[in-house]
Design a protein around this motif. Structure first.
Motif, PDB file in Angstrom:
ATOM      1  N   ALA A   1       2.648  -6.515  -6.646  1.00  0.00           N
ATOM      2  CA  ALA A   1       1.674  -5.522  -7.101  1.00  0.00           C
ATOM      3  C   ALA A   1       2.003  -4.164  -6.486  1.00  0.00           C
ATOM      4  CB  ALA A   1       0.263  -5.959  -6.702  1.00  0.00           C
ATOM      5  N   PRO A   2       1.615  -3.069  -7.138  1.00  0.00           N
ATOM      6  CA  PRO A   2       1.983  -1.735  -6.634  1.00  0.00           C
ATOM      7  C   PRO A   2       1.570  -1.486  -5.192  1.00  0.00           C
ATOM      8  CG  PRO A   2       1.110  -1.576  -8.861  1.00  0.00           C
ATOM      9  CD  PRO A   2       0.923  -2.995  -8.438  1.00  0.00           C
ATOM     10  N   TYR A   3       0.372  -1.938  -4.795  1.00  0.00           N
ATOM     11  CA  TYR A   3      -0.088  -1.687  -3.428  1.00  0.00           C
ATOM     12  C   TYR A   3       0.561  -2.630  -2.425  1.00  0.00           C
ATOM     13  CZ  TYR A   3      -3.210  -4.998  -5.724  1.00  0.00           C
ATOM     14  OH  TYR A   3      -3.703  -6.017  -6.493  1.00  0.00           O
ATOM     15  N   HIS A   4       1.291  -3.652  -2.902  1.00  0.00           N
ATOM     16  CA  HIS A   4       2.118  -4.476  -2.015  1.00  0.00           C
ATOM     17  C   HIS A   4       3.498  -3.853  -1.836  1.00  0.00           C
ATOM     18  CE1 HIS A   4      -0.239  -8.309  -3.461  1.00  0.00           C
ATOM     19  NE2 HIS A   4      -0.963  -7.504  -2.713  1.00  0.00           N
ATOM     20  N   SER A   5       3.849  -2.907  -2.689  1.00  0.00           N
ATOM     21  CA  SER A   5       5.241  -2.448  -2.790  1.00  0.00           C
ATOM     22  C   SER A   5       5.419  -0.971  -2.461  1.00  0.00           C
ATOM     23  CB  SER A   5       5.763  -2.730  -4.207  1.00  0.00           C
ATOM     24  OG  SER A   5       5.623  -4.113  -4.524  1.00  0.00           O
ATOM     25  N   VAL A   6       4.471  -0.405  -1.709  1.00  0.00           N
ATOM     26  CA  VAL A   6       4.634   0.982  -1.266  1.00  0.00           C
ATOM     27  C   VAL A   6       5.775   1.042  -0.254  1.00  0.00           C
ATOM     28  CG1 VAL A   6       3.524   2.924  -0.111  1.00  0.00           C
ATOM     29  CG2 VAL A   6       2.208   1.463  -1.668  1.00  0.00           C
ATOM     30  N   GLN A   7       6.716   1.962  -0.475  1.00  0.00           N
ATOM     31  CA  GLN A   7       7.903   2.037   0.366  1.00  0.00           C
ATOM     32  C   GLN A   7       7.843   3.210   1.341  1.00  0.00           C
ATOM     33  OE1 GLN A   7      11.749   1.640  -1.676  1.00  0.00           O
ATOM     34  NE2 GLN A   7      10.629   1.052  -3.527  1.00  0.00           N
ATOM     35  N   GLU A   8       8.434   2.996   2.490  1.00  0.00           N
ATOM     36  CA  GLU A   8       8.683   4.073   3.434  1.00  0.00           C
ATOM     37  C   GLU A   8      10.100   4.586   3.193  1.00  0.00           C
ATOM     38  OE1 GLU A   8       8.059   2.011   7.086  1.00  0.00           O
ATOM     39  OE2 GLU A   8       5.950   2.607   7.223  1.00  0.00           O
ATOM     40  N   ASP A   9      10.262   5.893   3.209  1.00  0.00           N
ATOM     41  CA  ASP A   9      11.575   6.488   2.963  1.00  0.00           C
ATOM     42  C   ASP A   9      12.133   5.995   1.627  1.00  0.00           C
ATOM     43  OD1 ASP A   9      13.804   8.029   3.415  1.00  0.00           O
ATOM     44  OD2 ASP A   9      14.843   6.486   4.566  1.00  0.00           O
ATOM     45  N   LYS A  10      11.334   6.142   0.583  1.00  0.00           N
ATOM     46  CA  LYS A  10      11.706   5.634  -0.732  1.00  0.00           C
ATOM     47  C   LYS A  10      12.914   6.370  -1.292  1.00  0.00           C
ATOM     48  CE  LYS A  10       9.823   4.701  -5.316  1.00  0.00           C
ATOM     49  NZ  LYS A  10       8.635   4.803  -6.204  1.00  0.00           N
ATOM     50  N   THR A  11      13.818   5.597  -1.866  1.00  0.00           N
ATOM     51  CA  THR A  11      15.002   6.183  -2.487  1.00  0.00           C
ATOM     52  C   THR A  11      14.603   6.975  -3.734  1.00  0.00           C
ATOM     53  OG1 THR A  11      16.343   4.319  -1.726  1.00  0.00           O
ATOM     54  CG2 THR A  11      17.257   5.683  -3.487  1.00  0.00           C
ATOM     55  N   PRO A  12      15.086   8.195  -3.912  1.00  0.00           N
ATOM     56  CA  PRO A  12      14.733   8.980  -5.104  1.00  0.00           C
ATOM     57  C   PRO A  12      15.192   8.300  -6.389  1.00  0.00           C
ATOM     58  CG  PRO A  12      15.768  10.366  -3.431  1.00  0.00           C
ATOM     59  CD  PRO A  12      15.943   8.954  -2.986  1.00  0.00           C
ATOM     60  N   THR A  13      14.507   8.607  -7.469  1.00  0.00           N
ATOM     61  CA  THR A  13      14.865   8.104  -8.791  1.00  0.00           C
ATOM     62  C   THR A  13      15.276   9.281  -9.675  1.00  0.00           C
ATOM     63  OG1 THR A  13      12.603   8.302  -9.647  1.00  0.00           O
ATOM     64  CG2 THR A  13      13.193   6.242  -8.529  1.00  0.00           C
TER      65      THR A  13
ATOM     66  N   GLU B   1      16.965  -4.582   0.823  1.00  0.00           N
ATOM     67  CA  GLU B   1      16.772  -3.820   2.053  1.00  0.00           C
ATOM     68  C   GLU B   1      15.740  -2.712   1.897  1.00  0.00           C
ATOM     69  OE1 GLU B   1      20.469  -2.385   3.526  1.00  0.00           O
ATOM     70  OE2 GLU B   1      21.385  -4.377   3.698  1.00  0.00           O
ATOM     71  N   LYS B   2      14.973  -2.732   0.801  1.00  0.00           N
ATOM     72  CA  LYS B   2      13.929  -1.725   0.625  1.00  0.00           C
ATOM     73  C   LYS B   2      12.906  -1.858   1.749  1.00  0.00           C
ATOM     74  CE  LYS B   2      14.240  -1.199  -4.396  1.00  0.00           C
ATOM     75  NZ  LYS B   2      13.551  -1.387  -5.701  1.00  0.00           N
ATOM     76  N   ASN B   3      12.462  -0.723   2.253  1.00  0.00           N
ATOM     77  CA  ASN B   3      11.572  -0.704   3.415  1.00  0.00           C
ATOM     78  C   ASN B   3      10.114  -0.635   2.950  1.00  0.00           C
ATOM     79  OD1 ASN B   3      10.645  -0.626   6.011  1.00  0.00           O
ATOM     80  ND2 ASN B   3      11.275   1.483   6.406  1.00  0.00           N
ATOM     81  N   PHE B   4       9.527  -1.797   2.658  1.00  0.00           N
ATOM     82  CA  PHE B   4       8.142  -1.848   2.210  1.00  0.00           C
ATOM     83  C   PHE B   4       7.201  -1.788   3.408  1.00  0.00           C
ATOM     84  CE2 PHE B   4      10.364  -4.207  -1.231  1.00  0.00           C
ATOM     85  CZ  PHE B   4      10.047  -3.361  -2.290  1.00  0.00           C
ATOM     86  N   VAL B   5       6.109  -1.047   3.250  1.00  0.00           N
ATOM     87  CA  VAL B   5       5.137  -0.896   4.332  1.00  0.00           C
ATOM     88  C   VAL B   5       4.533  -2.246   4.707  1.00  0.00           C
ATOM     89  CG1 VAL B   5       2.932   0.148   4.969  1.00  0.00           C
ATOM     90  CG2 VAL B   5       4.600   1.484   3.680  1.00  0.00           C
ATOM     91  N   VAL B   6       4.123  -3.024   3.703  1.00  0.00           N
ATOM     92  CA  VAL B   6       3.482  -4.313   3.963  1.00  0.00           C
ATOM     93  C   VAL B   6       4.434  -5.261   4.683  1.00  0.00           C
ATOM     94  CG1 VAL B   6       2.501  -6.361   2.861  1.00  0.00           C
ATOM     95  CG2 VAL B   6       1.855  -4.087   2.053  1.00  0.00           C
TER      96      VAL B   6
ATOM     97  N   HIS C   1      -5.763  -4.003 -10.851  1.00  0.00           N
ATOM     98  CA  HIS C   1      -4.692  -3.542  -9.983  1.00  0.00           C
ATOM     99  C   HIS C   1      -4.732  -2.025  -9.815  1.00  0.00           C
ATOM    100  CE1 HIS C   1      -2.742  -7.516 -10.855  1.00  0.00           C
ATOM    101  NE2 HIS C   1      -2.479  -7.396  -9.575  1.00  0.00           N
ATOM    102  N   VAL C   2      -5.248  -1.324 -10.838  1.00  0.00           N
ATOM    103  CA  VAL C   2      -5.365   0.125 -10.732  1.00  0.00           C
ATOM    104  C   VAL C   2      -6.463   0.500  -9.748  1.00  0.00           C
ATOM    105  CG1 VAL C   2      -5.832   2.241 -12.032  1.00  0.00           C
ATOM    106  CG2 VAL C   2      -4.499   0.389 -13.080  1.00  0.00           C
ATOM    107  N   GLN C   3      -7.524  -0.332  -9.665  1.00  0.00           N
ATOM    108  CA  GLN C   3      -8.658  -0.021  -8.810  1.00  0.00           C
ATOM    109  C   GLN C   3      -8.400  -0.409  -7.356  1.00  0.00           C
ATOM    110  OE1 GLN C   3     -12.344  -1.398 -10.670  1.00  0.00           O
ATOM    111  NE2 GLN C   3     -11.256  -1.514 -12.602  1.00  0.00           N
ATOM    112  N   MET C   4      -7.514  -1.370  -7.140  1.00  0.00           N
ATOM    113  CA  MET C   4      -7.085  -1.701  -5.787  1.00  0.00           C
ATOM    114  C   MET C   4      -6.037  -0.672  -5.375  1.00  0.00           C
ATOM    115  SD  MET C   4      -7.701  -3.894  -3.444  1.00  0.00           S
ATOM    116  CE  MET C   4      -7.030  -4.660  -1.984  1.00  0.00           C
ATOM    117  N   ASN C   5      -5.940  -0.365  -4.089  1.00  0.00           N
ATOM    118  CA  ASN C   5      -4.964   0.624  -3.645  1.00  0.00           C
ATOM    119  C   ASN C   5      -4.402   0.247  -2.281  1.00  0.00           C
ATOM    120  OD1 ASN C   5      -6.870   1.576  -1.628  1.00  0.00           O
ATOM    121  ND2 ASN C   5      -7.903   2.680  -3.284  1.00  0.00           N
ATOM    122  N   LYS C   6      -3.416   1.015  -1.869  1.00  0.00           N
ATOM    123  CA  LYS C   6      -2.721   0.732  -0.618  1.00  0.00           C
ATOM    124  C   LYS C   6      -3.659   0.795   0.581  1.00  0.00           C
ATOM    125  CE  LYS C   6       0.200   3.032   2.705  1.00  0.00           C
ATOM    126  NZ  LYS C   6       0.734   4.343   3.079  1.00  0.00           N
TER     127      LYS C   6
END
Length: 308
Positions: A126-138, A179-184, A95-100
């Motif tokens: 997976a992380p590359y399935h869950s890349v967000q647009e306009d991600k809410t700060p943490t 309502e998270k805005n995921f790219v995928v 999963h680390v070697q795969m990317n968005k």
């Protein structure tokens, strides 16, 4: 004990999938996608051998790995959607070697042109399935990023206050998780498809896990030297995929459906328990003035003699 939020996530997922199955989408349109890896030293660890037939040679130092991205449904693998590429590292979590970038390119160039319209696409988180647009700060976000997010959302704030006070405003105005805005998700929706994410820690809800298991079994049976070069590894992987037939996919999909039904049934039983529908055995309290006396026979049988 399962966490309540995961139980709720599983319930929502099962509710959606049952709805889509009732709409007969599982005939052609219930598409599962996933990724896996194959090492060039993938062999059986044990096998029969004799004086004339040597056992499998296992290479303890893997120097080659390929990552596979594919999708399929009850009708088999999606045609022309397979992606096999050399991993950047021969060890470590794939999963680390795969990317968005790799995943998104495969999505737009190989998957979307080859699936039916109005499909239901099932995948994990997976992380590359869950890349967000306009991600809410943490909490770990920089103060300037929190200020930028609040400004973009038009939320009144004082940029001179401390970061923790600004983050309280983020918590107050952040969108709910669904309502998270995921790219995928956005890409799928823009092409008329329905994205559905499996609950965390439940890989048994995708038939591709069974498909990968059979794929690796076939590769192990072909890899008797434990030292495929990259070209040979790709060839044997493609050959193994050709040996996984639609009737295999039908069995895998039915197995997953049986698991879904079992989860649904068990979760409903738990709801009934929570609603107080369980039959309880009422045991009356003993009269405090009652004296319990044991005889030798009662001690032998384990039954006390009650003397009022």
């Amino acid at each position: 004990m399962e966490r309540p939020n995961l139980l709720h996530w599983r319930y929502k997922y099962l509710h959606k999938i049952r709805k889509y199955r009732q709409e007969k989408r599982n005939i052609v349109n219930l598409i599962n996608l996933d990724e896996t890896w194959i090492d060039n030293d993938l062999t059986f660890k044990k096998c029969w051998q004799s004086n004339t037939v040597s056992g499998v040679i296992s290479n303890v130092g893997s120097i080659g790995r390929v990552i596979i991205v594919h999708a399929g449904s009850v009708n088999g693998f999606v045609d022309n959607a397979c992606l096999i590429f050399k991993a950047g590292l021969a060890t470590g979590e794939y999963h680390v070697q795969m990317n968005k970038e790799n995943f998104t390119r495969w999505l737009t160039e190989k998957l979307l042109p080859n699936i039916p319209p109005n499909s239901v696409i099932i995948y994990d988180n997976a992380p590359y399935h869950s890349v967000q647009e306009d991600k809410t700060p943490t909490k770990s976000s920089l103060k300037k990023d929190i200020v930028a997010w609040l400004t973009k959302k038009g939320i009144n704030h004082d940029a001179t206050v401390r970061k923790c006070d600004l983050f309280d405003l983020v918590l107050l105005h952040k969108p709910p998780d669904h309502e998270k805005n995921f790219v995928v998700d956005r890409i799928f929706k823009s092409h008329g498809h329905i994205p559905v994410r499996t609950p965390p820690y439940l890989c048994e809800l995708t038939p591709l896990e069974l498909t990968w298991a059979k794929l690796k079994y076939i590769i192990r049976s072909r890899n008797t030297t434990g030292n495929f070069n990259l070209t040979a590894l790709k060839e044997v992987t493609n050959e193994a995929m050709s040996l996984i037939y639609p009737h295999d996919w039908q069995k895998f999909c039915q197995h997953v459906k049986d698991i879904e039904d079992k989860f649904w049934e068990n979760d409903q039983k738990m709801v009934n328990l929570d609603n107080g529908k369980r039959k309880r055995k009422i045991v009356p309290m003993r009269n405090p003035n009652t004296t319990i006396k044991y005889s030798w026979r009662s001690l032998k049988s384990g039954t006390p003699m009650v003397i009022l």
